[in-house]
Motif scaffolding. Sequence first.
Motif, short mmCIF file in Angstrom:
data_model
loop_
_atom_site.label_atom_id
_atom_site.label_comp_id
_atom_site.label_asym_id
_atom_site.label_seq_id
_atom_site.Cartn_x
_atom_site.Cartn_y
_atom_site.Cartn_z
N LEU A 1 46.57 35.67 38.38
CA LEU A 1 46.94 35.52 36.96
C LEU A 1 45.73 35.12 36.11
CD1 LEU A 1 50.45 33.82 37.23
CD2 LEU A 1 49.93 36.22 36.70
N ASP A 2 44.85 34.27 36.66
CA ASP A 2 43.62 33.91 35.93
C ASP A 2 42.76 35.14 35.69
OD1 ASP A 2 44.38 31.29 35.85
OD2 ASP A 2 43.01 30.61 37.44
N LEU A 3 42.65 36.00 36.72
CA LEU A 3 41.81 37.20 36.61
C LEU A 3 42.42 38.20 35.62
CD1 LEU A 3 40.82 37.60 40.36
CD2 LEU A 3 39.25 37.18 38.45
N VAL A 4 43.74 38.33 35.65
CA VAL A 4 44.40 39.24 34.70
C VAL A 4 44.13 38.77 33.27
CG1 VAL A 4 46.65 40.01 33.85
CG2 VAL A 4 46.17 40.05 36.31
N LYS A 5 44.23 37.47 33.05
CA LYS A 5 43.98 36.92 31.70
C LYS A 5 42.54 37.20 31.27
CE LYS A 5 44.87 32.64 29.22
NZ LYS A 5 45.14 31.22 29.35
N ALA A 6 41.61 36.97 32.19
CA ALA A 6 40.19 37.17 31.86
C ALA A 6 39.85 38.65 31.65
CB ALA A 6 39.32 36.59 32.98
N ALA B 1 41.84 41.05 30.17
CA ALA B 1 42.71 41.72 29.20
C ALA B 1 41.95 42.81 28.44
CB ALA B 1 43.30 40.70 28.24
N GLY B 2 40.73 42.54 28.05
CA GLY B 2 39.95 43.51 27.28
C GLY B 2 39.58 44.74 28.10
N LEU B 3 39.37 44.55 29.39
CA LEU B 3 39.03 45.68 30.28
C LEU B 3 40.27 46.54 30.55
CD1 LEU B 3 37.00 47.03 32.32
CD2 LEU B 3 37.83 45.40 34.03
N HIS B 4 41.41 45.89 30.71
CA HIS B 4 42.62 46.62 31.13
C HIS B 4 43.33 47.35 29.99
CE1 HIS B 4 43.02 43.85 34.90
NE2 HIS B 4 41.97 44.64 34.95
N TYR C 1 45.05 51.28 40.04
CA TYR C 1 43.98 50.33 40.40
C TYR C 1 43.42 49.68 39.16
CZ TYR C 1 41.93 54.87 39.49
OH TYR C 1 41.66 56.09 38.92
N ALA C 2 42.84 48.52 39.38
CA ALA C 2 42.15 47.82 38.30
C ALA C 2 41.07 46.94 38.90
CB ALA C 2 43.13 46.96 37.49
N ALA C 3 39.96 46.86 38.19
CA ALA C 3 38.92 45.88 38.52
C ALA C 3 39.21 44.62 37.71
CB ALA C 3 37.56 46.44 38.15
N ALA D 1 33.51 43.39 37.66
CA ALA D 1 33.61 44.83 37.36
C ALA D 1 32.22 45.42 37.17
CB ALA D 1 34.46 45.03 36.10
N GLY D 2 32.13 46.74 37.36
CA GLY D 2 30.88 47.45 37.08
C GLY D 2 29.79 47.25 38.10
#
Length: 193
Positions: free
Chosen positions: A29-34, A36-39, A98-100, A105-106
């Motif tokens: 959940l912390d990673l998803v929040k961080a 948001a702009g990428l996803h 999938y998602a990074a 990422a990168g």
Amino acid sequence: MHGDEIPAARPDSRVVLRPLTGGDQDEFLDLVKASAGLHHPWMSLPATPEQFQAYLARYEKPDEEALLVCVRGTGAIAGVVTINSIIRGRFQSASLAYAAFTPSAGQGYLTEGLDLVVRHAFQRLRLHRLEAQIQPGNHASLGLVRRAGFRHEGLSPEILFIDGAWRDHERWAITTGMVDIGPVEPHPTLPGH
Ligand SMILES: CC(C)(COP(=O)(O)OP(=O)(O)OC[C@H]1O[C@@H](n2cnc3c(N)ncnc32)[C@H](O)[C@@H]1OP(=O)(O)O)[C@@H](O)C(=O)NCCC(=O)NCCS
């Protein structure tokens, strides 16, 4: 090595795969929040404990798998790849998502992770085909499947409901004959083998 780690087909890989578990909730959940702009607007992942629990329950079913791509050594979660809607019988096929995550990422971790997922799906799950549906403007995702050796099969108009609308998606797929994996015993549900 994490107890539930899925053996990597490539010993030199910088990442390992392991199934998503309930213990991953806070980090996920912390990673998803961080991220948001990428996803946004391509991918929507669980953002609350309730959504995470529903996601986990979905991927505990036999026809779905959620695999975390983790950095070898540190165990940090670099991304997630889900194997969705496994169809057996004459298809032996599934869809990928999938998602990074932004912190890592990168750096090529998802490229390596996707390669491991393809090998896992073909060798362990004994699937024959994996498909990714990608919006034409999602250049990072198109680059990822190209690097992983997927083939462009065509465009399906209005095929997936994403970010509030039915969106056109390119269909990219990889089949067992496109990957150097050696002989694999067909899945018992494949008719006539
Ligand atoms: C699509 C997505 C998963 C790709 O993640 P990523 O971190 O860029 O993928 P990779 O780990 O393969 O990294 C690729 C980048 O690392 C670089 N890289 C560095 N070392 C590398 C290596 N050893 N191998 C491959 N690439 C490497 C590549 O050059 C590339 O950089 P670029 O984007 O500037 O061209 C990510 O953009 C994402 O989460 N997007 C939102 C969700 C989404 O769109 N999901 C798919 C819906 S269809």
